[in-house]
Enzyme design. Structure first.
Site, PDB file in Angstrom:
ATOM      1  N   ASP A  26      -6.593  -2.680  -2.117  1.00  0.00           N
ATOM      2  CA  ASP A  26      -6.415  -3.655  -1.042  1.00  0.00           C
ATOM      3  C   ASP A  26      -7.724  -4.042  -0.358  1.00  0.00           C
ATOM      4  O   ASP A  26      -8.018  -3.637   0.776  1.00  0.00           O
ATOM      5  CB  ASP A  26      -5.414  -3.120  -0.020  1.00  0.00           C
ATOM      6  N   ASP A  47       3.292   0.149   1.490  1.00  0.00           N
ATOM      7  CA  ASP A  47       3.294   0.415   0.053  1.00  0.00           C
ATOM      8  C   ASP A  47       2.239   1.431  -0.343  1.00  0.00           C
ATOM      9  O   ASP A  47       2.179   1.853  -1.505  1.00  0.00           O
ATOM     10  CB  ASP A  47       3.132  -0.878  -0.753  1.00  0.00           C
ATOM     11  N   HIS A  48       1.414   1.863   0.621  1.00  0.00           N
ATOM     12  CA  HIS A  48       0.379   2.863   0.350  1.00  0.00           C
ATOM     13  C   HIS A  48       0.584   4.159   1.130  1.00  0.00           C
ATOM     14  O   HIS A  48      -0.186   5.096   0.944  1.00  0.00           O
ATOM     15  CB  HIS A  48      -1.003   2.298   0.678  1.00  0.00           C
ATOM     16  N   HIS A  61     -10.266  -5.627   4.387  1.00  0.00           N
ATOM     17  CA  HIS A  61      -8.837  -5.941   4.316  1.00  0.00           C
ATOM     18  C   HIS A  61      -8.370  -6.350   5.718  1.00  0.00           C
ATOM     19  O   HIS A  61      -9.175  -6.473   6.643  1.00  0.00           O
ATOM     20  CB  HIS A  61      -8.071  -4.725   3.782  1.00  0.00           C
ATOM     21  N   HIS A 100      -0.708   0.371   5.247  1.00  0.00           N
ATOM     22  CA  HIS A 100       0.368  -0.518   4.854  1.00  0.00           C
ATOM     23  C   HIS A 100       1.420   0.320   4.137  1.00  0.00           C
ATOM     24  O   HIS A 100       1.088   1.321   3.481  1.00  0.00           O
ATOM     25  CB  HIS A 100      -0.144  -1.646   3.946  1.00  0.00           C
ATOM     26  N   HIS A 121      -1.588  -2.343  -8.963  1.00  0.00           N
ATOM     27  CA  HIS A 121      -1.220  -3.037  -7.728  1.00  0.00           C
ATOM     28  C   HIS A 121      -0.890  -4.496  -8.031  1.00  0.00           C
ATOM     29  O   HIS A 121      -1.494  -5.421  -7.488  1.00  0.00           O
ATOM     30  CB  HIS A 121      -2.363  -2.917  -6.705  1.00  0.00           C
ATOM     31  N   HIS A 128      -5.205   3.010   3.454  1.00  0.00           N
ATOM     32  CA  HIS A 128      -4.880   2.274   4.674  1.00  0.00           C
ATOM     33  C   HIS A 128      -3.388   2.429   4.944  1.00  0.00           C
ATOM     34  O   HIS A 128      -2.637   2.908   4.094  1.00  0.00           O
ATOM     35  CB  HIS A 128      -5.272   0.804   4.558  1.00  0.00           C
TER      36      HIS A 128
END
Length: 297
Positions: free
Chosen positions: A198, A65-66, A135, A63, A256, A61
């Site tokens: 997530d 941090d990914h 999510h 976000h 995570h 996805h």
């Protein structure tokens, strides 16, 4: 070689000891980079890993941090003039984010980057399957499944007088004269890997994890904050371990981790309440070998 290199294990906020996400899976001829968060290119350098073997990049996805490490990785692939195509999977509903990251800055585009957006209730590309998760924005988990095969038995080959190039011919054709492949081999079930990030608990978490040899799964929260985890679409370590138990996972990799907990061993203690199999508490730059085949797999 089959191995997972852990490049980052933090969640939204990195720490002094945990970078944002990043996981590189070597699975024979597949080299897959999952969720390259900010700093992934440098983490690869510290781990002694090059971008040139990468065949796929899978983003769960969009976000930060990914995915914020994607521009640097793609630019390095271009700089190194990687000769083979590199396929990038990502949620189709995040196309605008992919487009921004793909060309976040100016650079010479010297590599073949193949966009392969993921959509629908199930997506399959070769040995990779993606399923939607739960999510705050469109998110997919990934599963790699090796097809079942056959293991050649030297004693049986010798008994039928088969050796050298004839072995390969038998494997390709399934028969050599009166000898069939089944007569000189045993079944070898394929191995599998799942990557779940997530998400709150949902049916597809279990579907992705079902019977896998190696499960990498988020465990952002501890049980004391289960209500918060549910509200923001995340898992606790105990929930992740319960998934592993119910899905008959062989090796569970927890990652995570939220920066709010100072003692990471608490994740392991909570997971042990649900799962008595092998658990790995992921650390940055750790190498995790793929579990050896069992007698049945």
């Amino acid at each position: 070689m089959r191995e997972l290199a852990v490049l980052g294990t933090a969640s939204q906020v990195p720490t002094r000891h945990r970078n944002h996400n990043g996981y590189l899976l070597r699975f024979d001829d597949e080299v897959i980079l999952f969720d390259p968060g900010e700093g992934t290119q440098r983490q690869m350098l510290l781990a002694g890993l090059a971008v040139s073997p990468i065949t796929r990049i899978c983003i769960t996805h969009f976000h930060g941090d990914h995915s914020l490490g994607l521009p640097g990785v793609l630019q390095r692939i271009s700089l190194d003039k990687v000769p083979h195509p590199v396929t990038v999977h990502y949620p189709a509903q995040g196309q605008e984010y992919y487009d921004r990251l793909r060309h976040a800055t100016s650079y010479w585009d010297n590599a073949e980057i193949v966009a392969a957006p993921v959509s629908g209730a199930s997506f399959t590309a070769g040995r990779i399957t993606a399923l939607p998760l739960w999510h705050s924005l469109p998110t997919y988990g990934y599963r790699l499944t090796e097809p079942d095969g056959r293991r050649m038995v030297p004693g049986l080959l010798a008994a039928h007088g088969i050796s050298g190039p004839a072995v390969g011919e038998l494997q390709r054709a399934g028969r050599l004269g009166d000898v069939t492949l089944d007569q000189v081999s045993t079944a070898r079930p394929g191995q599998s890997f799942a990557f779940v990030m997530d998400t709150g608990l949902c049916d597809n978490v279990y579907a992705l994890a079902e019977g896998v040899d190696l499960l990498v799964i988020e465990s952002t929260f501890l049980d004391e904050d289960a209500g918060m985890a549910r509200m923001v679409g995340h898992l606790t370590a105990r929930q992740a371990a319960a998934v592993a138990r119910e899905s008959r996972v062989r090796v569970l990799v927890l990652t995570h981790f939220s920066q709010r907990y100072q003692d990471a061993s608490r994740y392991l203690r909570e997971a042990r309440l649900e799962f008595d199999g092998e658990i790995v508490l992921a650390e940055d730059l750790m190498r995790i070998p793929f579990p050896a085949r069992t007698a049945t797999g």
